[in-house]
Motif scaffolding. Sequence first.
Motif, PDB file in Angstrom:
ATOM      1  N   GLY A 225      80.555  65.727  59.839  1.00  0.00           N
ATOM      2  CA  GLY A 225      80.594  66.133  58.853  1.00  0.00           C
ATOM      3  C   GLY A 225      78.589  65.349  58.864  1.00  0.00           C
ATOM      4  O   GLY A 225      77.697  65.814  58.269  1.00  0.00           O
ATOM      5  N   SER A 226      79.608  64.238  59.279  1.00  0.00           N
ATOM      6  CA  SER A 226      77.905  63.351  59.302  1.00  0.00           C
ATOM      7  C   SER A 226      77.076  63.465  60.479  1.00  0.00           C
ATOM      8  O   SER A 226      76.896  64.399  61.339  1.00  0.00           O
ATOM      9  CB  SER A 226      78.670  62.144  59.856  1.00  0.00           C
ATOM     10  OG  SER A 226      79.113  60.886  58.794  1.00  0.00           O
ATOM     11  N   ALA A 227      75.749  63.337  60.107  1.00  0.00           N
ATOM     12  CA  ALA A 227      74.344  63.616  61.253  1.00  0.00           C
ATOM     13  C   ALA A 227      74.331  62.375  62.105  1.00  0.00           C
ATOM     14  O   ALA A 227      75.290  61.698  62.248  1.00  0.00           O
ATOM     15  CB  ALA A 227      73.344  63.119  59.726  1.00  0.00           C
ATOM     16  N   GLY A 228      73.600  63.291  63.289  1.00  0.00           N
ATOM     17  CA  GLY A 228      73.206  62.283  64.631  1.00  0.00           C
ATOM     18  C   GLY A 228      74.834  62.703  65.695  1.00  0.00           C
ATOM     19  O   GLY A 228      73.961  62.015  66.015  1.00  0.00           O
ATOM     20  N   TYR A 229      75.345  63.702  65.453  1.00  0.00           N
ATOM     21  CA  TYR A 229      76.062  63.764  67.189  1.00  0.00           C
ATOM     22  C   TYR A 229      76.569  65.774  66.760  1.00  0.00           C
ATOM     23  O   TYR A 229      77.757  65.751  67.761  1.00  0.00           O
ATOM     24  CB  TYR A 229      77.467  63.613  66.130  1.00  0.00           C
ATOM     25  CG  TYR A 229      77.660  61.685  65.735  1.00  0.00           C
ATOM     26  CD1 TYR A 229      77.407  60.926  66.047  1.00  0.00           C
ATOM     27  CD2 TYR A 229      77.006  61.964  64.767  1.00  0.00           C
ATOM     28  CE1 TYR A 229      76.866  59.829  66.253  1.00  0.00           C
ATOM     29  CE2 TYR A 229      77.354  60.099  63.896  1.00  0.00           C
ATOM     30  CZ  TYR A 229      77.813  58.729  65.073  1.00  0.00           C
ATOM     31  OH  TYR A 229      77.215  57.774  64.524  1.00  0.00           O
ATOM     32  N   GLY A 230      75.467  66.210  66.225  1.00  0.00           N
ATOM     33  CA  GLY A 230      75.141  67.820  66.546  1.00  0.00           C
ATOM     34  C   GLY A 230      75.103  68.234  66.004  1.00  0.00           C
ATOM     35  O   GLY A 230      77.074  68.251  65.088  1.00  0.00           O
ATOM     36  N   ARG A 231      75.929  69.946  66.587  1.00  0.00           N
ATOM     37  CA  ARG A 231      77.041  70.583  65.490  1.00  0.00           C
ATOM     38  C   ARG A 231      77.866  70.967  65.630  1.00  0.00           C
ATOM     39  O   ARG A 231      78.375  71.165  64.025  1.00  0.00           O
ATOM     40  CB  ARG A 231      76.122  72.395  66.291  1.00  0.00           C
ATOM     41  CG  ARG A 231      76.369  73.427  65.609  1.00  0.00           C
ATOM     42  CD  ARG A 231      77.859  74.433  65.995  1.00  0.00           C
ATOM     43  NE  ARG A 231      78.254  75.273  64.616  1.00  0.00           N
ATOM     44  CZ  ARG A 231      79.305  75.195  64.998  1.00  0.00           C
ATOM     45  NH1 ARG A 231      80.823  75.006  66.111  1.00  0.00           N
ATOM     46  NH2 ARG A 231      79.810  76.618  63.993  1.00  0.00           N
ATOM     47  N   ASP A 232      78.808  70.530  66.623  1.00  0.00           N
ATOM     48  CA  ASP A 232      80.344  70.445  66.484  1.00  0.00           C
ATOM     49  C   ASP A 232      80.928  69.870  65.676  1.00  0.00           C
ATOM     50  O   ASP A 232      81.383  70.048  64.438  1.00  0.00           O
ATOM     51  CB  ASP A 232      80.856  70.438  67.534  1.00  0.00           C
ATOM     52  CG  ASP A 232      80.932  71.710  68.797  1.00  0.00           C
ATOM     53  OD1 ASP A 232      79.868  72.764  68.042  1.00  0.00           O
ATOM     54  OD2 ASP A 232      81.516  71.270  69.742  1.00  0.00           O
TER      55      ASP A 232
END
Length: 784
Positions: free
Chosen positions: A601-608
């Motif tokens: 759910g964190s930001a920075g790692y893409g859609r999945d």
Amino acid sequence: MKTKQLFLSLTFFLSFLGFAQSELTVEKIMQDPNWMGTFPSNIQWNEQSDVIYFQYNPEKNISDSLYKISLKKKNHIEKVSLNEKRHLIPQSGDYNSKKREKVYTKNGQLMLYGVRRGESKMLLNLGKSIISPQFISDERISFMMDSNLYVYNLKTAQINQLSFIQKGKKSSDKNNLSEREEWLKNENLELLAEVNKAEERKEKQKEYRDNFDENQKKFYLGKARAYNFNVSNKADYLSFQTYNPTGSDYTGVPNYADASGYTKNLNARSKVGDQERKTTLYLYNTANDSVMKIDPTNLPEIDRLPAYTKDYPDRDWKKEPRAVTYSEVYFSPNDKHAVVDVRSQDNKDRWICEIDLTSGELKTISHQHDEAWIGGPGINGYYNGGTLGWVDSQTIYYQSEQTGYSHLYTYHVSSKKEKALTSGEFEVFNPQLSNDKKHWYFTSSEVHPGERHFYKMPISGGNKIKLTSMEGNNEVTLSPDEKYLAIRFSSKNQPWELYLKRNKKNAKAEQLTDGKSKEFQAYNWRKPELIQFEASDGEKPYARLYKPDADKDMHAAVIFVHGAGYLQNAHKWWSTYFREYMFHNLLTDLGYTVLDIDYRGSAGYGRDWRTAIYRQMGGKDLSDQIDAADFLVQEHGINPDKLGIYGGSYGGFITLMAMFNSPDTFQAGAALRSVTDWAHYNHAYTSNILNEPHLDPIAYRRSSPIYFAEGLKNRLLIAHGIVDTNVHFQDVVRLSQRLIELGKDDWEMAVYPVEGHGFTQPSSWTDEYKRILKLFQETIGKKD
């Protein structure tokens, strides 16, 4: 001899004093942040590209002030005078074709700035607020006033009104009156002769005005409100949107500590499911004074039912066009095309569309569907559309997550060809066109998910030039002439400072500020190790790891859960959680291992990664904490009976879920300003992830801690501000009643009468974190 002894004693005393000053305490960490020093923010350039302005506070005032550095005196930081501040040219505004003049507004007045002269003059003061000025030629300026479009001629000083939008209904519209009101009026006119004569005069005057203005086809808004006006480059078209205000219920938040001595109710947000807003988009042709209503009902898959509806087979789901929202409308430079980002209100579909300027038809350029929700850098803007615009009169640009990562795309409206300008397992942020429109400038995470660098790339894509090199986060503000980069930079253990660099790959960045206090520098702040561990499903979350010295290691660990959900904290730059970062240094000094995870759910790692929590918050995001605890036990020698967890907001929510749903993993938890029932949180955030509670109750029941409170076994601290208008105090009141009814003993609550969601008072921060430290010391902090 005595002199030598005195010198040695003084040296020892000063060394001891320095050591004492470097020791951390909760009181020291949580005092007014001014003790750390002053750090620049809100960087901007002047129009001539030779002065950098920024917010700064070396005097330790109650708030930051505006300071500047001239490129001619780079070693001199100067406070901006009140007079100079009053005459600063705002960043917003519009340049003429040669960029020699800039039009902008100030206090509702229309202003013109000569870039070469460095002088402003007032063009118009009409007694009403003028907004959104832009050059439509070097001699003509369009602007909005009272929801209508006007054009001002610089040579003749003539003003022409191009649109005629009116509030309310047309006075002759019989629908203005109900049948009862119409009967009452007619009866009154028959009885009172003088009133009847006055009404007849008024009707004749109106008829005269209507005949006089017969070429002005007024558009009446009725009960709707107009907003989001966009003007085409030559003022041939005006787009605007309307909505009808709804009567959503807003939750009152009582302020028991109001200065008046009375309990005052603060207006706060409504709850999820309360905010459906029907939006309508109109296109106003100023040449023929006609208005077209844009119809979205023919968009592909506009009537698609979301997949979660299959979980409710007994419900009658109607397949019908969903309500939509619109971004701003972007007109091509030649006024022949217009594009808009359209979102379904459930945010599961996004259409980038061209608007046919003749028929008003929406023609889909790009359609993105996500069974979870549309999002990602440059795409997040629910109402503004994120990144969208024109390269030239035939080519638009936008960002899309169609590959799983947010990248930059172009589309040629005539050839109907889309082109990906960037690609790979990284994300692009804030793309902007160069002045000559031959290059792109943007920030990306290509080097590492935990780094940010600034790039230059040809307009058609291809070879990227990395213009920054410092390891951390390089926030770049490009000078108007594009010769310099003003870089706001920070690393893991060093707060933000301002640097200057020429716009060349191999140029050296020069540090302009150094705001750290001596007291802050006296402590050797750790650089947490950036690691990955393997989760039970094979994914590898990033985390920050703080390890104590071997002689102090208590084989106890604390897991910190960052807030916001969609936020990145396991990175190589200065954390927005700077108090928590310092607290983690304190914990490490005391012998704790600390782990700070970028969970699902964190930001920075893409859609999945972003959507892995869809329909179950407290699912993958919680299992990442449990897997991290196991990793600490297996790989770092942590005693499984000495694990604690804490966090605020979303982090507080996860802490509650951990203490309720995995009670044997953590011996202690501190849940700060935590959501306890997602059906009571706001609409924009929650409905994306869990849909709406009356439509998808399954998602809410498996995601809300209040339904799992019976699982509590170990020590729990709940802390919350009473005047929190984000996560309402009501959340923990309801949970506390649930814990009381369940007969739970091992929990306590700390309340903060003057605090909202983000604490502001050092005394509150200190009290809260002393309680957190005490909790860990009493439960997991004893040496084996």
